[in-house]
Each structure stands twice: as C-alpha cells, then as structure tokens.
Scaffold this motif. Structure first.
Motif, PDB file in Angstrom:
ATOM      1  N   ARG A 102       0.837  -1.192   0.000  1.00 23.23           N
ATOM      2  CA  ARG A 102       0.000   0.000   0.000  1.00 23.23           C
ATOM      3  C   ARG A 102       0.879   1.252   0.000  1.00 23.23           C
ATOM      4  N   TRP A 103       0.273   2.386  -0.329  1.00 24.45           N
ATOM      5  CA  TRP A 103       0.965   3.668  -0.254  1.00 24.45           C
ATOM      6  C   TRP A 103       0.004   4.730   0.260  1.00 24.45           C
ATOM      7  N   PRO A 116      -3.058  11.956   8.610  1.00 31.00           N
ATOM      8  CA  PRO A 116      -4.327  12.423   8.031  1.00 31.00           C
ATOM      9  C   PRO A 116      -4.594  11.732   6.702  1.00 31.00           C
ATOM     10  N   TRP A 117      -5.841  11.363   6.477  1.00 31.58           N
ATOM     11  CA  TRP A 117      -6.237  10.669   5.251  1.00 31.58           C
ATOM     12  C   TRP A 117      -7.087  11.598   4.394  1.00 31.58           C
ATOM     13  N   ARG A 118      -6.710  11.710   3.124  1.00 29.88           N
ATOM     14  CA  ARG A 118      -7.469  12.500   2.162  1.00 29.88           C
ATOM     15  C   ARG A 118      -7.812  11.614   0.970  1.00 29.88           C
ATOM     16  N   GLU A 119      -8.989  11.795   0.424  1.00 34.61           N
ATOM     17  CA  GLU A 119      -9.434  10.987  -0.708  1.00 34.61           C
ATOM     18  C   GLU A 119      -8.504  11.187  -1.898  1.00 34.61           C
ATOM     19  N   GLY A 120      -8.040  10.071  -2.477  1.00 30.57           N
ATOM     20  CA  GLY A 120      -7.151  10.122  -3.621  1.00 30.57           C
ATOM     21  C   GLY A 120      -5.679  10.164  -3.273  1.00 30.57           C
ATOM     22  N   TRP A 121      -5.350  10.173  -1.972  1.00 34.61           N
ATOM     23  CA  TRP A 121      -3.959  10.270  -1.547  1.00 34.61           C
ATOM     24  C   TRP A 121      -3.424   8.925  -1.059  1.00 34.61           C
ATOM     25  N   TYR A 122      -4.108   7.844  -1.350  1.00 35.30           N
ATOM     26  CA  TYR A 122      -3.653   6.526  -0.927  1.00 35.30           C
ATOM     27  C   TYR A 122      -4.123   5.494  -1.943  1.00 35.30           C
TER      28      TYR A 122
END
Length: 254
Positions: A102-103, A116-122
């Motif tokens: 994963r990244w 912090p998690w943002r949509e499209g950043w993983y």
C-alpha cells in the motif's frame, strides 16, 4: 512504448477497432470491447497481435512493468521537496497477504502513526496492476513533474499544507531516492514478529530485479522514537498507547 490503460483504443486483425476496459500488466491480459458487442473479450498481449489504433505494435514484456507505483511516487515527492513542499511524506507498507504494498501520501506534521487521510492520496499495488494511474487525471507515462502538477490540480488545498521546511526528512528522502531509484522502493512495514529490522526494508518494484545489495539505509528521522526497547533484545518493538476509558458519575446532591 505507448501507455496502456482503460480507454486506450486498440486494433485487432479479426475484430477491428476496440477499447480496453481493463488491463493487468503483471500477466499481460487485457479485456476489450469491440464495436457494439456487450461482452468483453480477453486478449493476451504476448500472443494475440494486438496493436494501437495507429498500427503501432504492442510489444509486451520487452521491459517488465512496475508492479507498484512506489518508485514513481518517490520521484514525485522528491521533485516537490525540491520546490519547497518538504512537509509531504510517503508511507508504504505491505498488505497482510504480502502480495502487494500500500501507499499513503500525507502532509502537515510528520505523524507516522496518526496520519491524516485525504481521498485520492492513498492506494495499493493491487489496484495499480489493473489500472496503472494514481487517479489524479494522470496517464501511465506521466513524469514526476507531470504527477506533481496533476496532484496540485487534483487537491490544491491538500498540497498547500505540504508547503514548508522539513530539511531533516527531505535530506533523508533525497538520499534514499538517489540510492534506490529507479528499480527499488522502501517499505515502512515488515513481517518479523513485530520486531523492527535494523535497517530500512527495500523492495523491488518489478519482476526479474535482483534482491537489493546496496548499502544499508537508515529509517526516516524520528521513526525510532515511536518504538521502545523490548527486553534484552537489541531490536525494537512498537508500544502503542493504551486507550483509557473514564466513567463519569454524577455528584451526589444534598
């Protein structure tokens, strides 16, 4: 070699022109739809003589494809670090199956655990095998500069939080990229009964790449502060914080 991705127009000598629906760069199989057909047709890029729409042959396996986007992400992050976005960090770790990595990109304070998690950043290498893009409007052949520009367009507010100095981490990241790219990437996860390895784990990003035999690399700055010594072992073990539950009872009334 021209990029292959869902939406690419191809030509088959028996079916004519069609559009790729899905592609697996590890196996060399694609699914395509031709004309007004409802069902898709599975084709092998090595033996079915599939061509691009302009007649250019698709020469599969001349150069093994990347099975994960981590090296491209490392090059993009290094490019952004050089332009002043040093508070951008890349976290990579293996899935429980061990088949894919994963990244996760995050910005702001360098908090490796509470990221912090943002949509499209993983994402995951499992998705990248079938659609080798990040999802920012990019193409499989996008350069690190292109990816940085597209990420800025995709989420300008998120990238703005990466603007700032973190020279300690950016110097470490520059050294790691110079050592590993373009054939290897690093991992911040491992399978060793919870014990942290002495050096940074290194993974090949494509098949037929020999095991990494370069100099051992250090962990990122501040990483070992998360870990504590376990017993007499020189290895370190993660000691997560314990969540304490407090029960509030009303005071007695006179």
């Amino acid at each position: 070699m021209k990029p292959l991705a869902p939406g690419t127009v191809i030509f088959h000598r028996h079916r004519g022109y069609g559009v790729i629906v899905s592609v697996n760069l590890l196996t060399g199989w694609i699914s395509a739809r031709f004309g007004s057909e409802v069902r898709t047709l599975d084709l092998n890029l090595s033996s079915d003589e599939v061509q691009h729409a302009d007649g250019a042959p698709i020469l599969f396996r001349r150069a093994p494809p990347d099975r994960m986007p981590h090296a491209r992400l490392m090059a993009m992050v290094r490019e952004l670090h050089r332009t002043g976005y040093q508070r951008l960090y890349l976290y990579s770790w293996p899935k429980p199956s061990g088949l894919h990595w994963r990244w996760h990109l995050f910005t702001g304070p360098r908090q490796w655990i509470e990221r912090p998690w943002r949509e499209g950043w993983y994402g995951s290498g499992a998705d990248y095998n079938f659609n080798p893009v990040m999802g920012w409007g990019d193409t499989p052949s996008a350069t690190p500069e292109d990816l940085a520009h597209l990420l800025a367009q995709f989420d300008p507010q998120g990238l703005a939080q990466a603007l700032g100095n973190d020279e300690e981490h950016s110097n470490w990241f520059e050294m790691v990229c110079a050592t590993l790219l373009p054939d290897y990437a690093f991992s911040l996860g491992w399978h060793d009964n919870g014990n942290i390895p002495e050096h940074l784990p290194v993974i090949p990003i494509r098949r037929n790449v020999p095991e990494y035999a370069g100099p051992p690399l250090p962990w990122p700055p501040g990483w070992r502060h998360i870990w504590r010594t376990s017993g007499k072992s020189p290895l370190l073990r993660y000691d997560p914080p314990v969540r304490t539950t407090y029960r509030i009872t009303p005071e007695p009334q006179d």
